[in-house]
Motif scaffolding. Structure first.
Motif, short mmCIF file in Angstrom:
data_model
loop_
_atom_site.label_atom_id
_atom_site.label_comp_id
_atom_site.label_asym_id
_atom_site.label_seq_id
_atom_site.Cartn_x
_atom_site.Cartn_y
_atom_site.Cartn_z
N PRO A 1 0.83 -1.22 0.00
CA PRO A 1 0.00 0.00 0.00
C PRO A 1 0.85 1.26 0.00
N VAL A 2 0.20 2.40 -0.19
CA VAL A 2 0.89 3.67 -0.35
C VAL A 2 0.59 4.60 0.82
N ILE A 3 1.63 5.24 1.32
CA ILE A 3 1.45 6.27 2.35
C ILE A 3 0.95 7.54 1.66
N THR A 4 -0.13 8.10 2.17
CA THR A 4 -0.70 9.33 1.61
C THR A 4 -0.87 10.37 2.71
N VAL A 5 -1.09 11.61 2.29
CA VAL A 5 -1.39 12.69 3.23
C VAL A 5 -2.65 13.40 2.77
N HIS A 6 -3.21 14.22 3.64
CA HIS A 6 -4.43 14.97 3.35
C HIS A 6 -4.05 16.42 3.04
N PHE B 1 8.21 11.73 5.49
CA PHE B 1 9.30 11.55 4.54
C PHE B 1 10.52 10.95 5.25
N TYR B 2 10.85 11.50 6.42
CA TYR B 2 12.04 11.05 7.13
C TYR B 2 11.87 9.64 7.70
N GLU B 3 10.77 9.40 8.40
CA GLU B 3 10.58 8.13 9.08
C GLU B 3 10.45 6.95 8.12
N HIS B 4 9.83 7.19 6.96
CA HIS B 4 9.59 6.10 6.02
C HIS B 4 10.58 6.08 4.86
N ILE C 1 10.97 7.94 2.19
CA ILE C 1 10.32 8.02 0.88
C ILE C 1 10.61 9.36 0.24
N ALA C 2 10.38 9.45 -1.05
CA ALA C 2 10.70 10.67 -1.79
C ALA C 2 9.47 11.34 -2.39
N CYS C 3 8.31 10.79 -2.10
CA CYS C 3 7.10 11.33 -2.72
C CYS C 3 5.88 10.81 -1.95
N VAL C 4 4.86 11.67 -1.80
CA VAL C 4 3.60 11.21 -1.21
C VAL C 4 2.43 11.76 -2.02
N PRO C 5 1.49 10.90 -2.43
CA PRO C 5 0.26 11.38 -3.04
C PRO C 5 -0.60 12.06 -1.97
N VAL C 6 -1.38 13.03 -2.41
CA VAL C 6 -2.30 13.74 -1.53
C VAL C 6 -3.71 13.30 -1.88
N THR C 7 -4.46 12.82 -0.90
CA THR C 7 -5.80 12.31 -1.17
C THR C 7 -6.83 13.02 -0.30
N LYS C 8 -8.01 13.13 -0.84
CA LYS C 8 -9.16 13.70 -0.13
C LYS C 8 -10.37 12.87 -0.47
#
Length: 215
Positions: free
Chosen positions: A81-86, A98-101, A103-110
């Motif tokens: 699965p993918v980590i996303t932010v709001h 970004f730091y803890e996981h 990763i270099a990119c996060v999709p933004v979902t609503k």
């Protein structure tokens, strides 16, 4: 600052049945490094990066090697699965993700639909803007006791000199919770009179530590 203020809203996406070759072409055409994989409802079900595609694609030195791999569906190489932010998350919280996981990119979902994307480059640029380093300014670092009212006291001195403050950061002094460092970026190219006044009032200025000023 909120995620919605820095996210890119024009997001290039693919679906799970698209091929790796289609993903490669999309990366090259739009000069991007990440592609969210969505379903028919625009919900994020995976993500692929240029590195994923490089690892899967045949070597350019051996044109006949595993060419069929490019015809495989992207679901065979996507991360899920993918980590996303709001959009209403704070960028500080996103920076922690970004730091803890790593990763270099996060999709933004609503409402479970993709509405944007943020890369580490977007985040770094924003943090640079927040520091005010892009403006003509000077940086001052002042060590103060970790108690209420210290920041207003220091900024009052700056305000009395009619100097604008571009940014303020506060962090513990070498892990000592009894001391804090106030880092101020101020809109003047000659901070020496202010530094002299701060020292005369008993503040310890760590930077710039200019010889000859009052101790």
């Amino acid at each position: 600052m909120l995620v919605e203020e820095i996210m890119k809203k024009d997001v290039m996406t693919l679906q799970a049945h698209n091929t790796i070759n289609e993903a490669l072409n999309l990366l090259n055409e739009h000069h991007i490094r990440h592609i969210p994989i969505v379903n028919e409802h625009d919900s994020v079900i995976g993500i692929i990066s240029d590195r994923d595609i490089r690892d899967a694609a045949p070597s350019t030195l051996e044109e006949t090697q595993n060419q069929e791999t490019l015809n495989h569906e992207v679901k065979t190489i996507m991360t899920s699965p993918v980590i996303t932010v709001h959009p209403l998350d704070f960028i500080e919280e996103m920076a922690s993700i970004f730091y803890e996981h790593e990763i270099a990119c996060v999709p933004v979902t609503k409402e479970n639909r993709i509405v944007g994307i943020v890369t580490e480059k977007d985040l770094l640029y924003t943090l640079i803007q927040l520091t005010g380093i892009h403006e003509q300014s000077s940086q001052i670092e002042v060590k103060v006791p970790n108690k209420a009212g210290m920041l207003p006291e220091v900024t009052q001195i700056i305000g009395n000199r009619k100097i604008n403050i571009s940014s303020v950061f506060i962090y513990p002094y070498k892990g000592d919770q009894k001391q804090k460092i106030i880092v101020l970026r101020i809109q003047t190219m000659n901070p020496m009179p202010l530094i002299d006044e701060l020292k005369n009032k008993g503040y310890e200025v760590l930077w710039p530590n200019i010889p000859g000023l009052s101790q």
